[in-house]
Design a protein around this motif. Sequence first.
Motif, PDB file in Angstrom:
ATOM      1  N   LYS B  72      -0.988   3.124   7.761  1.00 61.19           N
ATOM      2  CA  LYS B  72      -0.903   3.376   6.324  1.00 61.19           C
ATOM      3  C   LYS B  72      -0.576   4.844   6.019  1.00 61.19           C
ATOM      4  CE  LYS B  72      -1.741  -0.654   4.550  1.00 61.19           C
ATOM      5  NZ  LYS B  72      -0.679  -1.350   3.839  1.00 61.19           N
ATOM      6  N   TYR B 158      -0.110  11.039  -3.914  1.00 61.99           N
ATOM      7  CA  TYR B 158      -1.529  10.873  -3.566  1.00 61.99           C
ATOM      8  C   TYR B 158      -2.233  10.024  -4.623  1.00 61.99           C
ATOM      9  CZ  TYR B 158      -6.402  12.129  -2.628  1.00 61.99           C
ATOM     10  OH  TYR B 158      -7.750  12.074  -2.359  1.00 61.99           O
ATOM     11  N   THR B 159      -1.991  10.368  -5.863  1.00 64.33           N
ATOM     12  CA  THR B 159      -2.657   9.668  -6.971  1.00 64.33           C
ATOM     13  C   THR B 159      -2.320   8.172  -6.959  1.00 64.33           C
ATOM     14  OG1 THR B 159      -2.403  11.695  -8.232  1.00 64.33           O
ATOM     15  CG2 THR B 159      -3.042   9.752  -9.487  1.00 64.33           C
ATOM     16  N   SER B 160      -1.026   7.874  -6.845  1.00 67.48           N
ATOM     17  CA  SER B 160      -0.655   6.450  -6.913  1.00 67.48           C
ATOM     18  C   SER B 160      -1.081   5.688  -5.660  1.00 67.48           C
ATOM     19  CB  SER B 160       0.843   6.288  -7.156  1.00 67.48           C
ATOM     20  OG  SER B 160       1.559   6.594  -6.000  1.00 67.48           O
ATOM     21  N   VAL B 162      -3.573   6.539  -3.361  1.00 68.45           N
ATOM     22  CA  VAL B 162      -5.016   6.480  -3.137  1.00 68.45           C
ATOM     23  C   VAL B 162      -5.717   5.753  -4.288  1.00 68.45           C
ATOM     24  CG1 VAL B 162      -7.132   7.856  -2.797  1.00 68.45           C
ATOM     25  CG2 VAL B 162      -4.985   8.533  -1.666  1.00 68.45           C
ATOM     26  N   LEU B 163      -5.422   6.173  -5.522  1.00 71.41           N
ATOM     27  CA  LEU B 163      -6.087   5.526  -6.663  1.00 71.41           C
ATOM     28  C   LEU B 163      -5.620   4.084  -6.838  1.00 71.41           C
ATOM     29  CD1 LEU B 163      -6.257   8.374  -9.347  1.00 71.41           C
ATOM     30  CD2 LEU B 163      -7.927   7.741  -7.611  1.00 71.41           C
ATOM     31  N   GLY B 164      -4.395   3.803  -6.343  1.00 66.82           N
ATOM     32  CA  GLY B 164      -3.896   2.421  -6.408  1.00 66.82           C
ATOM     33  C   GLY B 164      -4.490   1.538  -5.318  1.00 66.82           C
ATOM     34  N   GLY B 165      -5.241   2.139  -4.428  1.00 68.03           N
ATOM     35  CA  GLY B 165      -5.925   1.385  -3.385  1.00 68.03           C
ATOM     36  C   GLY B 165      -5.037   0.984  -2.219  1.00 68.03           C
ATOM     37  N   PHE B 166      -3.915   1.623  -2.037  1.00 66.14           N
ATOM     38  CA  PHE B 166      -3.011   1.273  -0.922  1.00 66.14           C
ATOM     39  C   PHE B 166      -3.391   2.009   0.365  1.00 66.14           C
ATOM     40  CE2 PHE B 166      -0.488   0.708  -4.818  1.00 66.14           C
ATOM     41  CZ  PHE B 166      -0.109  -0.608  -4.663  1.00 66.14           C
ATOM     42  N   SER B 168      -6.269   5.056   2.154  1.00 62.77           N
ATOM     43  CA  SER B 168      -7.486   5.845   1.928  1.00 62.77           C
ATOM     44  C   SER B 168      -7.100   7.321   1.824  1.00 62.77           C
ATOM     45  CB  SER B 168      -8.461   5.649   3.085  1.00 62.77           C
ATOM     46  OG  SER B 168      -7.917   6.248   4.254  1.00 62.77           O
ATOM     47  N   SER B 169      -7.968   8.080   1.226  1.00 60.64           N
ATOM     48  CA  SER B 169      -7.699   9.520   1.055  1.00 60.64           C
ATOM     49  C   SER B 169      -7.490  10.194   2.407  1.00 60.64           C
ATOM     50  CB  SER B 169      -8.868  10.155   0.300  1.00 60.64           C
ATOM     51  OG  SER B 169      -8.646  11.522   0.141  1.00 60.64           O
TER      52      SER B 169
END
Lengths: 254, 245
Positions: B72, B158-160, B162-166, B168-169
């Motif tokens: 990923k 990063y925002t799309s 990580v926050l989109g759940g695709f 991990s940070s």
Amino acid sequence: MIEIKNLHKSFGEEKILKGIDFVFETGKTNLIIGQSGSGKSVLLKCMLGLFTPEQGTIEYDGDAYSSFNEEQKRDLRTKVGMLFQGGALFDSMTVEENVMFPLRMFTKTKKKDLKDRVHEVLERVNLNDTGQKYPAEISGGMQKRVAIARAIVNRPKYLFCDEPNSGLDPHTATVIDNLIHDLTVEYDITTVVITHDMNSLLEIGENIAFLKDGVLAWKGDKTQIFKTEDETVTDFVYSSDLFKKVRVAQQRGI
Amino acid sequence: MNYLQSIGEYLLMIKGVFGRMTKGSVLKELIFKEIDELVVGSLGIVAFLSFFIGGVVALQTALNLSNPIIPKSLVAFAARQSIILEFSPTFISIIMAGKVGSFITSSIGSMRVTEQIDALEVMGINSLNYLVFPKIIAMLTYPFVIAISMFLGVLGAYTSAVLGGFVSSEAFITGLQEDFIGFHVFYAFFKTFLFAFILATIPAYHGYYMTGGSLEVGKSSTTSFVWTSVVIIVTNYIVTQLMLS
């Protein structure tokens, strides 16, 4: 004084100026008149150094422009004021900045002295309260006066005006004519005005050059031009109905 | 023949720009004004585009990685590479050709139409130096815009992602650092400098040498955008060939 001797200028095969001789006198408003395409603007651009003539000389107070080196040419340009047909004010600058522009570019004067000079000149052209306005915020006549203020702020020796009355109402046109004339006398400069406006002839035509097809067809002053019987001149001067009627009235002794 | 003539005129213009210099104090003011208009004035649109395009790049990559063998972290790697190598320097420059380039062409073209350039010449001022030189110097700060674009592009990714759940940070950060080649950043900024010069001079050429009235100002702005984009794309290809292949 600007003296033109045997001036020729062509663009390709087309001869625009065909040997013009004329003396533009200091302290007088010198007018160049003629129909569109007669070579007036080309003559003006040759005098400004924007076009190089093929033959002939242009002498500024006895010194031929063609003999000047680059530094002398630049020096001469700092002594030239130019009033463009549309004013050519810088849109992005206020009236005050426009007028101050030549001083900022060519002098090392302190800002306070620059401002004093700008205010003095704006007052001279009756524009005391417009310093902080932009050109788009003032009328066409005011723009012309700002352009005159910018042209004279550096105390030029030569003032060139390209159709200063175009687009102005008759009253404002007269104001501009008189202003140009008064400044010419006051600063004792050589003023050259290109015009189509017959009112300007009446108002300020102290020394007139009439061009036709690239040659000097007639020269004289405002009193002579309305008395001449030379058909090339009368055809041009009396081309408007108003002036035709004036001429008929003159001939009838009315 | 017309193209050759235009290239010749353009080169003569560049020579004229570096000819007789305008008074230093005036030039300094002009440069700051140009930085404000050309560079600072473009930050908003560049930031907006970079953030969202960065986000979309990450999103598209994540959505197309259906094979479980592929890590990923590749989402971050792909986003970083495309943003640093092409999106920020090249595509933002093409957008700038529309925004900054049209502004330069129309402002200089309007000055030509209203005889303001003639007024400068009659005063004995080198109009090319007065009008174009400050723009070239101002555009030297353009790489800062691209640096901001790169940062915001990656932030958007990063925002799309990580926050989109695709992703991990941690995986995203790992992917971002993976196979990082410093030379790529140098390459990106090197071509940005070239694009900055193109963005300042080609639109200036189209404005300075235009003839006609206000309608022609509009036409020149369009032509300027087309040619600036074409030159940027061709330059990008040549520089990439020379530096990366």
